[in-house]
Design a protein around this motif. Structure first.
Motif, PDB file in Angstrom:
ATOM      1  N   THR A 127       0.965  -0.977  -0.108  1.00 52.56           N
ATOM      2  CA  THR A 127      -0.127   0.004   0.271  1.00 52.56           C
ATOM      3  C   THR A 127       0.911   1.380   0.076  1.00 52.56           C
ATOM      4  O   THR A 127       0.440   2.308  -0.527  1.00 52.56           O
ATOM      5  CB  THR A 127      -0.884  -0.147   1.282  1.00 52.56           C
ATOM      6  OG1 THR A 127      -1.789  -1.204   1.453  1.00 52.56           O
ATOM      7  CG2 THR A 127      -1.829   1.094   1.166  1.00 52.56           C
ATOM      8  N   VAL A 128       1.964   1.279   0.632  1.00 52.77           N
ATOM      9  CA  VAL A 128       2.924   2.424   0.810  1.00 52.77           C
ATOM     10  C   VAL A 128       3.411   2.746  -0.781  1.00 52.77           C
ATOM     11  O   VAL A 128       3.427   3.801  -1.124  1.00 52.77           O
ATOM     12  CB  VAL A 128       3.882   2.155   1.986  1.00 52.77           C
ATOM     13  CG1 VAL A 128       5.042   3.402   1.628  1.00 52.77           C
ATOM     14  CG2 VAL A 128       3.240   2.022   3.225  1.00 52.77           C
ATOM     15  N   VAL A 129       3.931   1.805  -1.437  1.00 53.18           N
ATOM     16  CA  VAL A 129       4.573   1.905  -2.697  1.00 53.18           C
ATOM     17  C   VAL A 129       3.611   2.224  -3.803  1.00 53.18           C
ATOM     18  O   VAL A 129       3.806   3.179  -4.292  1.00 53.18           O
ATOM     19  CB  VAL A 129       5.234   0.591  -3.064  1.00 53.18           C
ATOM     20  CG1 VAL A 129       5.619   0.790  -4.495  1.00 53.18           C
ATOM     21  CG2 VAL A 129       6.354   0.300  -2.316  1.00 53.18           C
ATOM     22  N   LEU A 130       2.447   1.753  -3.698  1.00 55.51           N
ATOM     23  CA  LEU A 130       1.349   2.199  -4.490  1.00 55.51           C
ATOM     24  C   LEU A 130       1.028   3.501  -4.149  1.00 55.51           C
ATOM     25  O   LEU A 130       0.609   4.476  -5.265  1.00 55.51           O
ATOM     26  CB  LEU A 130       0.123   1.082  -4.478  1.00 55.51           C
ATOM     27  CG  LEU A 130      -0.924   1.533  -5.320  1.00 55.51           C
ATOM     28  CD1 LEU A 130      -0.663   1.557  -6.756  1.00 55.51           C
ATOM     29  CD2 LEU A 130      -2.191   0.385  -5.204  1.00 55.51           C
ATOM     30  N   GLY A 131       0.534   3.811  -3.051  1.00 51.91           N
ATOM     31  CA  GLY A 131       0.011   5.064  -2.344  1.00 51.91           C
ATOM     32  C   GLY A 131       0.915   6.037  -2.872  1.00 51.91           C
ATOM     33  O   GLY A 131       0.678   7.105  -3.318  1.00 51.91           O
ATOM     34  N   THR A 150      -8.628  -0.048   1.618  1.00 54.63           N
ATOM     35  CA  THR A 150      -7.929  -0.408   2.603  1.00 54.63           C
ATOM     36  C   THR A 150      -8.684  -0.135   3.990  1.00 54.63           C
ATOM     37  O   THR A 150      -8.775  -1.027   4.716  1.00 54.63           O
ATOM     38  CB  THR A 150      -6.494   0.279   2.648  1.00 54.63           C
ATOM     39  OG1 THR A 150      -5.936  -0.150   1.483  1.00 54.63           O
ATOM     40  CG2 THR A 150      -5.719  -0.364   3.895  1.00 54.63           C
ATOM     41  N   ALA A 151      -9.349   0.875   4.075  1.00 56.00           N
ATOM     42  CA  ALA A 151      -9.714   1.191   5.500  1.00 56.00           C
ATOM     43  C   ALA A 151     -11.047   0.570   5.618  1.00 56.00           C
ATOM     44  O   ALA A 151     -11.468  -0.171   6.618  1.00 56.00           O
ATOM     45  CB  ALA A 151     -10.208   2.702   5.458  1.00 56.00           C
ATOM     46  N   VAL A 261     -14.161  -7.114  -1.398  1.00 60.44           N
ATOM     47  CA  VAL A 261     -15.399  -6.128  -1.010  1.00 60.44           C
ATOM     48  C   VAL A 261     -15.059  -4.901  -0.732  1.00 60.44           C
ATOM     49  O   VAL A 261     -15.626  -3.960  -1.144  1.00 60.44           O
ATOM     50  CB  VAL A 261     -16.098  -7.115   0.164  1.00 60.44           C
ATOM     51  CG1 VAL A 261     -17.118  -6.020   0.721  1.00 60.44           C
ATOM     52  CG2 VAL A 261     -16.639  -8.332  -0.338  1.00 60.44           C
ATOM     53  N   GLY A 262     -13.846  -4.626   0.108  1.00 64.36           N
ATOM     54  CA  GLY A 262     -13.492  -3.332   0.294  1.00 64.36           C
ATOM     55  C   GLY A 262     -13.204  -2.593  -0.742  1.00 64.36           C
ATOM     56  O   GLY A 262     -13.448  -1.194  -0.854  1.00 64.36           O
ATOM     57  N   PHE A 263     -12.454  -3.267  -1.775  1.00 63.27           N
ATOM     58  CA  PHE A 263     -12.195  -2.356  -2.980  1.00 63.27           C
ATOM     59  C   PHE A 263     -13.319  -2.001  -3.803  1.00 63.27           C
ATOM     60  O   PHE A 263     -13.532  -0.771  -4.262  1.00 63.27           O
ATOM     61  CB  PHE A 263     -11.084  -3.231  -3.854  1.00 63.27           C
ATOM     62  CG  PHE A 263     -10.566  -2.372  -4.860  1.00 63.27           C
ATOM     63  CD1 PHE A 263      -9.336  -1.551  -4.681  1.00 63.27           C
ATOM     64  CD2 PHE A 263     -10.942  -2.273  -6.176  1.00 63.27           C
ATOM     65  CE1 PHE A 263      -8.739  -0.976  -5.544  1.00 63.27           C
ATOM     66  CE2 PHE A 263     -10.299  -1.740  -7.168  1.00 63.27           C
ATOM     67  CZ  PHE A 263      -9.284  -0.841  -6.866  1.00 63.27           C
ATOM     68  N   TRP A 264     -14.179  -2.957  -3.818  1.00 58.74           N
ATOM     69  CA  TRP A 264     -15.683  -2.722  -4.495  1.00 58.74           C
ATOM     70  C   TRP A 264     -16.408  -1.601  -3.902  1.00 58.74           C
ATOM     71  O   TRP A 264     -16.780  -0.727  -4.801  1.00 58.74           O
ATOM     72  CB  TRP A 264     -16.520  -4.159  -4.702  1.00 58.74           C
ATOM     73  CG  TRP A 264     -17.732  -3.913  -5.241  1.00 58.74           C
ATOM     74  CD1 TRP A 264     -18.037  -3.827  -6.739  1.00 58.74           C
ATOM     75  CD2 TRP A 264     -19.038  -3.531  -4.566  1.00 58.74           C
ATOM     76  NE1 TRP A 264     -19.214  -3.614  -6.941  1.00 58.74           N
ATOM     77  CE2 TRP A 264     -19.915  -3.483  -5.614  1.00 58.74           C
ATOM     78  CE3 TRP A 264     -19.394  -3.628  -3.257  1.00 58.74           C
ATOM     79  CZ2 TRP A 264     -21.171  -3.201  -5.494  1.00 58.74           C
ATOM     80  CZ3 TRP A 264     -20.650  -3.471  -2.995  1.00 58.74           C
ATOM     81  CH2 TRP A 264     -21.585  -3.321  -4.124  1.00 58.74           C
TER      82      TRP A 264
END
Length: 281
Positions: A127-131, A150-151, A261-264
Motif C-alpha cells: 500500500t505504501v509503494v502504490l500510494g 484499505t480502510a 469487497v473493500g475495494f468494490w
C-alpha cells in the motif's frame, strides 16, 4: 467515513458488552479523541492548505490501522469469551487432509525460514509503494480509492475478529509443531516485530492478505506494471502467512474476500462522489 463508522460501531459494542472489557472507559476516551482528531485534521487541511497538512491528511490512516489492529488484542473477547479456531482447523484439514502449518515444517531450514520471513515482511510495502506512486502523480481519486478500500477492508476485518475470535495456529497447533522456525537476520527481525506487535487473536480474516490484496487490485487498475511486480510477491506472502504459523488457509480466503469487497465498496463510493461533484459544478 469508514473509520468514523468503525468508531461508532465499536463504541456501541463496547457500551453493550462493557462488562467483558476491563477499563473500558479508556477506549471510549481514545475513540472519541481519534474521531475528533480526524474531523479537526480534515477541517484544518481545507481551511489552511499547506504541504504538511496535505501530507498528513492523506497518510494519517496508516497510524490508525496499526492502532486499531493492536487494540484488538484487548477487545477480541468483547462478545465471546472463547475461541472458534476448531471451525477453521476442521476446514483446513478437510481441504488438505493435514494441518498445513504442520505439513510445511518438512521444508523448514534456516535459509527457507529467512526467505519466508522476507515474503511476509513485503506486506508493509504494497500500500505504501502504490500510494506513494499515486500521490506523486497527484492522482487523488485513485489514491483515495486505494486508501478508502484499505480502510473498508480493515474495518470489516476488525469487526469480524470481534464477533468471530480466532487465535491462529501459532497457539492452537503448538503441540504438533516441532519447535521454533530458526533462521538468520530476517527471521530475527520478524521475531522482534512479533515480540512487540503480536496480537493474540484477530487471525481471521488475515488482514495482511486483505490489505495487500487491496493494493494488488489497485495496482491492476491504476499502475498495471506495478501489478506484475506485486503479484508473485503477494502469492509468496500468502504462503508465508501459513508457513510462519500466523494463519490458517481459511484466513487467507477470508482476507481475499474482505479485500475484494473493500475495494468494490471504495470504487462505488469514489464514483458516487465524482458524480456528485460534477452535478454540483
Amino acid at each position: 467515513q469508514a473509520t468514523l463508522g468503525y468508531l461508532c460501531v465499536s463504541n456501541l459494542l463496547l457500551l453493550i458488552f462493557h462488562h467483558h472489557v476491563p477499563g473500558v472507559e479508556k477506549y471510549f476516551f481514545l475513540h472519541g479523541a481519534i474521531g475528533a482528531g480526524i474531523l479537526a485534521l480534515v477541517w484544518a487541511a481545507e481551511r489552511w492548505p499547506s504541504t504538511g497538512l496535505h501530507f498528513v491528511r492523506h497518510w494519517y490512516p496508516f497510524a490508525l490501522f496499526i492502532y486499531f489492529f493492536e487494540e484488538l488484542h484487548h477487545i477480541v473477547h468483547l462478545i465471546f469469551p472463547g475461541w472458534f479456531d476448531h471451525w477453521l482447523i476442521a476446514f483446513d484439514f478437510a481441504l488438505f487432509g493435514a494441518h498445513p502449518t504442520v505439513w510445511l515444517e518438512q521444508f523448514a531450514a534456516p535459509a527457507t525460514n529467512d526467505l519466508m520471513a522476507s515474503f511476509y515482511l513485503t506486506y508493509y510495502l504494497y500500500t505504501v509503494v502504490l500510494g506513494r506512486m499515486l500521490y506523486a502523480k497527484k492522482e487523488w481519486r485513485h489514491f483515495w480509492t486505494v486508501m478508502t478500500a484499505t480502510a473498508c477492508a480493515y474495518v470489516m476485518g476488525y469487526l469480524i475478529a470481534v464477533v468471530f475470535p480466532i487465535e491462529g495456529p501459532y497457539h492452537t497447533l503448538r503441540a504438533l509443531q516441532q519447535g521454533p522456525l530458526e533462521g538468520g537476520p530476517v527471521t530475527a527481525l520478524m521475531e522482534f516485530i512479533q515480540r512487540f506487535g503480536r496480537v493474540h487473536g484477530a487471525a481471521f480474516p488475515s488482514l495482511h492478505v486483505a490489505g495487500a490484496f487491496v493494493a494488488l487490485l489497485g495496482a491492476w487498475q491504476y499502475v498495471r506494471r506495478l501489478f506484475w511486480v506485486f503479484l508473485p510477491l503477494f502469492a509468496a506472502m500468502c504462503v508465508s502467512t501459513v508457513y510462519g504459523r500466523y494463519h490458517y488457509v481459511a484466513d487467507i480466503f477470508g482476507g481475499l474476500i474482505v479485500g475484494a469487497v473493500g475495494f468494490w465498496l471504495a470504487e462505488k463510493w469514489e464514483a458516487k462522489k465524482e458524480v456528485e461533484e460534477v452535478e454540483e459544478g
